[in-house]
Enzyme design. Sequence first.
Site: not given
Ligand code: KIV
Length: 271
Positions: A91, A120, A189
């Site tokens: 992320d 992401k 989501e």
């Molecule tokens: O940070 C995370 O775990 C996420 C998931 C909920 C998709 O973005």
Amino acid sequence: METATTDRKPLTVGRLQGMKASREVIACLTAYDYSFARLLDEADVDVVLVGDSLGMVVQGRETTLPVTLDEVIYHTRCVSAGTERSLVMADMPFMSYPDPATALTSAGRLIKEGGASMVKLEGAGDQVAIVDALAGAGIPVCAHLGLQPQLIHKIGGYRVQGREDVAAQAMVEDALSLEAAGADLLIVECVPAVLGERLASELRIPVIGIGAGSRCDGQILVLQDMLGITPGRPPRFVRDFMADASSIPDAVAQYVAAVRHGDFPTPAHSF
Ligand code: KIV
């Protein structure tokens, strides 16, 4: 329970695309450390996300906002050490991608220092140019629409998104712009199941749902949620796979099998 695939070659973006084409459901989970990453890899979880949810489930914070890039890099390095086949996605934390140049530096660090194969980021709008810059640099990107936890102070609560026709249409258009800019994957989501299904059918790239119904191309949950150890009342879209499991590896294997066979999520886990 099914046994793990013998093909342990690292899973690629092209393979994820192939899974969508052949309607093989993509099973994803979050992980933040070596031991769980290894367990997930051995259970054939296709994508392991080092989510900024680590702010809540690892650090005990209220939101994902305080998580730093260095922290995600650290956890991504731990997860990468435990994976052989699973694709590791990291992320981009809050404010690590305010403009394309900063986003390139942040994503570059997640890949070079963390060992991620994909990054992401949340949102569309200004983020389309960021996806374009990352894709242009050859960095695989997953977009994230629907409920965007990094916008928590703006949206005011963790609630279902895209319920109204106008909002649903806007989300489809955002998703198509992100795909056109070069996104390789979309996580959606907390949206109505009909919208999850519509996104999966209108996009060429795989759409992974969390609280987005059973007709997405894949599913993801936060690991601690599906192991039933997150404190408090779980969101409607979570199933506690430990409830009927003999061990943690068994719970993860049950999750992978349920996702692959379309047994999870059920309407009871959907909006
Ligand atoms: O940070 C995370 O775990 C996420 C998931 C909920 C998709 O973005």
